[in-house]
Design an enzyme around this catalytic site. Structure first.
Site, PDB file in Angstrom:
ATOM      1  N   CYS A 109       0.457  -1.264  -0.326  1.00  0.00           N
ATOM      2  CA  CYS A 109       0.120  -0.037  -0.056  1.00  0.00           C
ATOM      3  C   CYS A 109       0.748   1.395  -0.063  1.00  0.00           C
ATOM      4  O   CYS A 109       0.386   2.429  -0.302  1.00  0.00           O
ATOM      5  CB  CYS A 109      -0.920   0.074   1.255  1.00  0.00           C
ATOM      6  SG  CYS A 109      -0.162  -0.368   2.799  1.00  0.00           S
ATOM      7  N   ASP A 148       2.439   2.436   2.451  1.00  0.00           N
ATOM      8  CA  ASP A 148       2.496   3.193   3.692  1.00  0.00           C
ATOM      9  C   ASP A 148       3.809   2.993   4.228  1.00  0.00           C
ATOM     10  O   ASP A 148       4.676   2.227   4.399  1.00  0.00           O
ATOM     11  CB  ASP A 148       1.634   2.700   4.787  1.00  0.00           C
ATOM     12  CG  ASP A 148       0.199   2.766   4.353  1.00  0.00           C
ATOM     13  OD1 ASP A 148      -0.013   3.403   3.218  1.00  0.00           O
ATOM     14  OD2 ASP A 148      -0.901   2.456   5.028  1.00  0.00           O
ATOM     15  N   CYS A 177      -2.636   5.340   5.320  1.00  0.00           N
ATOM     16  CA  CYS A 177      -4.123   5.308   5.547  1.00  0.00           C
ATOM     17  C   CYS A 177      -4.584   5.665   6.985  1.00  0.00           C
ATOM     18  O   CYS A 177      -3.787   5.512   7.832  1.00  0.00           O
ATOM     19  CB  CYS A 177      -4.818   4.216   4.924  1.00  0.00           C
ATOM     20  SG  CYS A 177      -4.327   2.630   6.042  1.00  0.00           S
ATOM     21  N   CYS A 225      -2.171  -3.155   8.455  1.00  0.00           N
ATOM     22  CA  CYS A 225      -1.849  -1.938   8.914  1.00  0.00           C
ATOM     23  C   CYS A 225      -1.327  -2.007  10.463  1.00  0.00           C
ATOM     24  O   CYS A 225      -0.553  -1.266  11.063  1.00  0.00           O
ATOM     25  CB  CYS A 225      -3.208  -0.895   9.031  1.00  0.00           C
ATOM     26  SG  CYS A 225      -3.544  -0.622   7.127  1.00  0.00           S
TER      27      CYS A 225
END
Lengths: 144, 211
Positions: free
Chosen positions: A37, A39, A63, A106
């Site tokens: 992603c 991140d 996110c 996450c």
């Protein structure tokens, strides 16, 4: 899918956002990322002489769930010993924030960041004899 | 590396029984032949299985196969032919989307060669995440200050970084082809390609935020 209220709360009012001096001996810094992603997360801990985390800071570019997970992790870390901190599991973060399955990674990222920060602190504060071992361990970790 | 990846799928046309020099489309009667179950995107597009491909050939192949598998082209055909055309059209679109983009092509080829997916191997080149974090901080400052010049400069930095990473991906794939390395070396090479591609993912994400 809308985020849970707790995620939104951490996202809108992140706790402990910021940075500490990376070079300081009593500060451990973990920088991790998730290529899927994109991140990037930085998490830092300040540890006192008795091995207790007195301060924790984070900076996450990612996110809402990644920001919330790292924000919650810093809150949780304060006042813990390094051993207790090392036991933090991503599942606890995911459960507390009620993360949906697609956002579980996450919370994994936050757990990785905590572990990396602890390792960094240990490396900085290791006795000279242990330094070689710690370096070896770290090299082993980066390969996996 | 000898390329024999395409030979395995060559057969006779189901319609006119002539030998086909390529899969799917008969060069003699232009009949659309069934899609072999084990065909990868390179085979589908009649290309050697390597990172450096001729984009013109890919595009031409895409146009030809798209035309012959287009639903309008088969509107009057039997249902099974129409179904085949639809399957082929979907596969051709996906293959083109994957192979025409160097980042997607590299990731696809890496896994085809037995390399790790990003979910299995999240590593990036040493120091990369530090650089990324610094760039992200600068990006945030530029966004908050609505500093167009800073944004443009950062975009250029990111583009240069992406191109550099892709260059090394290209070089690593060429190394992989050049030498018949032992399995351990090969795995290490595949791992290095994954590292570069993971780094590209981060750069691409940052670039998308600038658009």
């Amino acid at each position: 899918m809308p985020y849970n209220e707790k995620v939104l709360d951490h996202f809108n009012n992140p706790r402990n956002m910021g940075s500490m001096d990376k070079a300081a001996r009593d500060v451990g810094t973990g920088i991790v990322g998730a290529p899927e992603c994109g991140d990037v997360m930085k998490l830092q801990i300040k540890v006192d002489d008795s091995g207790v985390i007195t301060e924790a800071k984070f900076k996450t570019f990612g996110c809402g769930a990644a920001i919330a997970a790292s924000s919650l992790a810093t809150e949780w870390l304060k006042g813990k010993t390094l051993d207790q901190a090392g036991e933090l599991k991503n599942t606890e973060l995911a459960h507390e924030l009620a993360l949906p399955p697609v956002k579980i990674h996450c919370s994994v990222l936050a757990e990785d960041a905590v572990k990396a920060a602890i390792e960094d602190w240990k490396r900085k504060n290791a006795a000279p004899a242990e330094t070689a071992l710690a370096t070896e361990e770290m090299q082993g970790k980066t390969k996996t | 590396m000898e390329d024999n990846t395409n030979k395995a799928v060559l057969t006779k046309c189901t319609h006119c029984k002539h030998e086909m020099s390529q899969p799917l489309l008969c060069d003699h009667c232009e009949t659309l032949n069934p899609l072999p179950s084990f065909m990868d995107f390179f085979q589908l597009m009649g290309l050697p299985r390597r990172f450096e491909i001729d984009l013109k050939t890919l595009h031409e192949k895409y146009i030809t196969l798209s035309r012959h598998s287009h639903p309008d082209f088969h509107a009057e055909d039997e249902p099974d032919v129409m179904a085949l055309a639809m399957t082929v059209a979907a596969a051709v679109n996906e293959a083109y989307r994957t192979l025409s983009d160097p980042i997607r092509r590299a990731g696809y080829l890496l896994e085809l060669l037995g390399g790790p997916a990003s979910a299995q191997d999240k590593s990036v080149p040493g120091g990369f995440l530090n650089t990324m974090l610094m760039l992200q901080e600068e990006l945030e400052d530029a966004r908050v200050a609505a500093d167009a010049a800073a944004k443009a400069r950062l975009k250029q930095v990111l583009l240069t970084q992406r191109d550099g990473l892709l260059k090394s991906v290209e070089r690593l794939f060429a190394d992989l082809e050049a030498a018949a390395a032992c399995e351990a070396t090969r795995q290490q090479q595949l791992h290095e390609i994954r590292e570069q591609l993971n780094a590209v993912s981060f750069v691409r994400k940052s670039l998308s935020q600038l658009e």
